[in-house]
Scaffold this active site. Sequence first.
Site, short mmCIF file in Angstrom:
data_model
loop_
_atom_site.label_atom_id
_atom_site.label_comp_id
_atom_site.label_asym_id
_atom_site.label_seq_id
_atom_site.Cartn_x
_atom_site.Cartn_y
_atom_site.Cartn_z
N ARG A 107 -4.25 -8.34 2.69
CA ARG A 107 -4.46 -8.51 3.93
C ARG A 107 -5.47 -9.47 4.68
O ARG A 107 -5.19 -9.84 5.75
CB ARG A 107 -5.08 -6.91 4.43
N ASN A 115 -2.46 -1.60 4.94
CA ASN A 115 -1.85 -1.01 3.51
C ASN A 115 -1.29 0.54 3.98
O ASN A 115 -1.57 0.96 5.02
CB ASN A 115 -3.12 -0.80 2.83
#
Length: 91
Positions: free
Chosen positions: A20, A38
């Site tokens: 990320r 996520n």
Amino acid sequence: MNRIGLHGFVSGKVQGVGFREATLREAERLGVQGWVRNREDGRVEVWLEGQKPEVARLADWLTQGPPAAEVEEARLAPCQPEGMAGFGVRR
């Protein structure tokens, strides 16, 4: 203006490897707007929008991700851009 949107999922070893944060840095470098987060099923979800060349570059980058990732699949589909400003990591 040639603004496009892509939404989709990246699977493989993509959680716990800085995916990320690396996506955030790459998006900011390219000037792409959207978000990354996520999913509980182990995938990473992304929403990208911006100019076609930059979004395409980020979509291509997602097929590899950061060095510690092992991407099995990056499945992205066109979507209608929402006019987002900036790029963020969603929790």
